[in-house]
Motif scaffolding. Structure first.
Motif, PDB file in Angstrom:
ATOM      1  N   ARG A  33      17.195  -2.991  19.893  1.00  0.00           N
ATOM      2  CA  ARG A  33      17.747  -1.683  20.239  1.00  0.00           C
ATOM      3  C   ARG A  33      18.717  -1.795  21.421  1.00  0.00           C
ATOM      4  O   ARG A  33      19.788  -1.186  21.419  1.00  0.00           O
ATOM      5  N   LYS A  34      18.380  -2.607  22.414  1.00  0.00           N
ATOM      6  CA  LYS A  34      19.258  -2.777  23.576  1.00  0.00           C
ATOM      7  C   LYS A  34      20.589  -3.396  23.171  1.00  0.00           C
ATOM      8  O   LYS A  34      21.648  -2.993  23.685  1.00  0.00           O
ATOM      9  N   ALA A  35      20.552  -4.360  22.273  1.00  0.00           N
ATOM     10  CA  ALA A  35      21.797  -4.998  21.821  1.00  0.00           C
ATOM     11  C   ALA A  35      22.708  -3.971  21.160  1.00  0.00           C
ATOM     12  O   ALA A  35      23.921  -3.947  21.416  1.00  0.00           O
ATOM     13  N   LEU A  36      22.144  -3.126  20.315  1.00  0.00           N
ATOM     14  CA  LEU A  36      22.953  -2.117  19.622  1.00  0.00           C
ATOM     15  C   LEU A  36      23.477  -1.056  20.596  1.00  0.00           C
ATOM     16  O   LEU A  36      24.624  -0.604  20.471  1.00  0.00           O
ATOM     17  N   GLU A  37      22.659  -0.682  21.564  1.00  0.00           N
ATOM     18  CA  GLU A  37      23.092   0.309  22.545  1.00  0.00           C
ATOM     19  C   GLU A  37      24.221  -0.229  23.420  1.00  0.00           C
ATOM     20  O   GLU A  37      25.176   0.487  23.726  1.00  0.00           O
ATOM     21  N   LEU A  38      24.122  -1.494  23.817  1.00  0.00           N
ATOM     22  CA  LEU A  38      25.173  -2.092  24.641  1.00  0.00           C
ATOM     23  C   LEU A  38      26.478  -2.209  23.855  1.00  0.00           C
ATOM     24  O   LEU A  38      27.563  -2.004  24.404  1.00  0.00           O
ATOM     25  N   ALA A  39      26.383  -2.530  22.574  1.00  0.00           N
ATOM     26  CA  ALA A  39      27.587  -2.623  21.747  1.00  0.00           C
ATOM     27  C   ALA A  39      28.244  -1.255  21.618  1.00  0.00           C
ATOM     28  O   ALA A  39      29.472  -1.142  21.694  1.00  0.00           O
ATOM     29  N   ALA A  40      27.442  -0.234  21.446  1.00  0.00           N
ATOM     30  CA  ALA A  40      27.982   1.121  21.334  1.00  0.00           C
ATOM     31  C   ALA A  40      28.588   1.590  22.654  1.00  0.00           C
ATOM     32  O   ALA A  40      29.531   2.393  22.658  1.00  0.00           O
ATOM     33  N   PHE A  44      30.667  -5.430  25.713  1.00  0.00           N
ATOM     34  CA  PHE A  44      30.621  -6.435  24.653  1.00  0.00           C
ATOM     35  C   PHE A  44      30.015  -7.767  25.098  1.00  0.00           C
ATOM     36  O   PHE A  44      29.307  -8.406  24.333  1.00  0.00           O
ATOM     37  N   GLU A  45      30.280  -8.193  26.318  1.00  0.00           N
ATOM     38  CA  GLU A  45      29.743  -9.477  26.771  1.00  0.00           C
ATOM     39  C   GLU A  45      28.227  -9.434  26.909  1.00  0.00           C
ATOM     40  O   GLU A  45      27.522 -10.331  26.425  1.00  0.00           O
ATOM     41  N   THR A  46      27.721  -8.396  27.564  1.00  0.00           N
ATOM     42  CA  THR A  46      26.269  -8.280  27.708  1.00  0.00           C
ATOM     43  C   THR A  46      25.615  -7.979  26.368  1.00  0.00           C
ATOM     44  O   THR A  46      24.487  -8.419  26.116  1.00  0.00           O
ATOM     45  N   ALA A  47      26.313  -7.258  25.505  1.00  0.00           N
ATOM     46  CA  ALA A  47      25.780  -6.974  24.167  1.00  0.00           C
ATOM     47  C   ALA A  47      25.633  -8.260  23.371  1.00  0.00           C
ATOM     48  O   ALA A  47      24.649  -8.447  22.646  1.00  0.00           O
ATOM     49  N   GLU A  48      26.612  -9.157  23.510  1.00  0.00           N
ATOM     50  CA  GLU A  48      26.552 -10.436  22.786  1.00  0.00           C
ATOM     51  C   GLU A  48      25.354 -11.269  23.246  1.00  0.00           C
ATOM     52  O   GLU A  48      24.627 -11.825  22.422  1.00  0.00           O
ATOM     53  N   GLN A  82      24.150  -4.328  11.675  1.00  0.00           N
ATOM     54  CA  GLN A  82      24.239  -3.169  12.560  1.00  0.00           C
ATOM     55  C   GLN A  82      25.047  -3.488  13.811  1.00  0.00           C
ATOM     56  O   GLN A  82      25.845  -2.662  14.276  1.00  0.00           O
ATOM     57  N   TYR A  83      24.854  -4.679  14.361  1.00  0.00           N
ATOM     58  CA  TYR A  83      25.571  -5.087  15.562  1.00  0.00           C
ATOM     59  C   TYR A  83      27.068  -5.168  15.282  1.00  0.00           C
ATOM     60  O   TYR A  83      27.885  -4.655  16.048  1.00  0.00           O
ATOM     61  N   LYS A  84      27.431  -5.806  14.167  1.00  0.00           N
ATOM     62  CA  LYS A  84      28.842  -5.939  13.810  1.00  0.00           C
ATOM     63  C   LYS A  84      29.482  -4.570  13.614  1.00  0.00           C
ATOM     64  O   LYS A  84      30.593  -4.313  14.097  1.00  0.00           O
ATOM     65  N   ALA A  85      28.779  -3.668  12.940  1.00  0.00           N
ATOM     66  CA  ALA A  85      29.304  -2.319  12.718  1.00  0.00           C
ATOM     67  C   ALA A  85      29.465  -1.567  14.034  1.00  0.00           C
ATOM     68  O   ALA A  85      30.467  -0.868  14.235  1.00  0.00           O
ATOM     69  N   VAL A  87      29.964  -2.866  17.041  1.00  0.00           N
ATOM     70  CA  VAL A  87      31.072  -3.451  17.791  1.00  0.00           C
ATOM     71  C   VAL A  87      32.414  -2.978  17.217  1.00  0.00           C
ATOM     72  O   VAL A  87      33.307  -2.587  17.964  1.00  0.00           O
ATOM     73  N   GLU A  88      32.543  -3.001  15.900  1.00  0.00           N
ATOM     74  CA  GLU A  88      33.780  -2.566  15.270  1.00  0.00           C
ATOM     75  C   GLU A  88      34.060  -1.092  15.543  1.00  0.00           C
ATOM     76  O   GLU A  88      35.190  -0.700  15.821  1.00  0.00           O
ATOM     77  N   LYS A  89      33.008  -0.280  15.497  1.00  0.00           N
ATOM     78  CA  LYS A  89      33.170   1.150  15.767  1.00  0.00           C
ATOM     79  C   LYS A  89      33.595   1.386  17.207  1.00  0.00           C
ATOM     80  O   LYS A  89      34.483   2.200  17.493  1.00  0.00           O
ATOM     81  N   ALA A  90      32.985   0.663  18.144  1.00  0.00           N
ATOM     82  CA  ALA A  90      33.333   0.811  19.553  1.00  0.00           C
ATOM     83  C   ALA A  90      34.745   0.348  19.833  1.00  0.00           C
ATOM     84  O   ALA A  90      35.486   0.973  20.600  1.00  0.00           O
ATOM     85  N   LYS A  91      35.161  -0.757  19.195  1.00  0.00           N
ATOM     86  CA  LYS A  91      36.522  -1.260  19.393  1.00  0.00           C
ATOM     87  C   LYS A  91      37.548  -0.327  18.773  1.00  0.00           C
ATOM     88  O   LYS A  91      38.640  -0.126  19.339  1.00  0.00           O
TER      89      LYS A  91
END
Length: 96
Positions: A33-40, A44-48, A82-85, A87-91
């Motif tokens: 959940r934290k990874a997805l929240e950070l990506a949103a 991006f670096e901490t999410a990765e 989910q992570y890829k989606a 990241v793409e949405k945030a970018k």
């Protein structure tokens, strides 16, 4: 209630294992959940790094038997999608 000493020991062991497994599953869910929240949140670096940690925790849970190996593989795959989606949405939101 167990009536024999061996049954009492098995009960103690099963309670201990159940708590260990519940904690391990909670750690997997929380890190995912934290990874997805950070990506949103466009971090991006901490999410990765959090994504990689989540995958490692899922792998470890699968190896240790907390999760079945196919369940672990399915969760890793779902998390990656989910992570890829996210990241793409945030970018895309940052670009526009």
């Amino acid at each position: 209630m167990p009536t024999t000493k061996s049954a009492a020991k098995r009960l103690r062991q099963s309670v201990k294992r159940r708590m260990h497994n519940r904690i391990a599953k909670k750690i997997v869910k929380t890190s995912s959940r934290k990874a997805l929240e950070l990506a949103a949140a466009k971090e991006f670096e901490t999410a990765e790094t959090q994504f990689r940690a989540a995958v490692a925790k899922i792998d470890k849970a699968g190896v240790r038997g907390v999760l079945h190996k196919n369940t672990a593989a399915r969760r890793k795959s779902k998390l990656a999608r989910q992570y890829k989606a996210a990241v793409e949405k945030a970018k895309a939101a940052a670009a526009s």
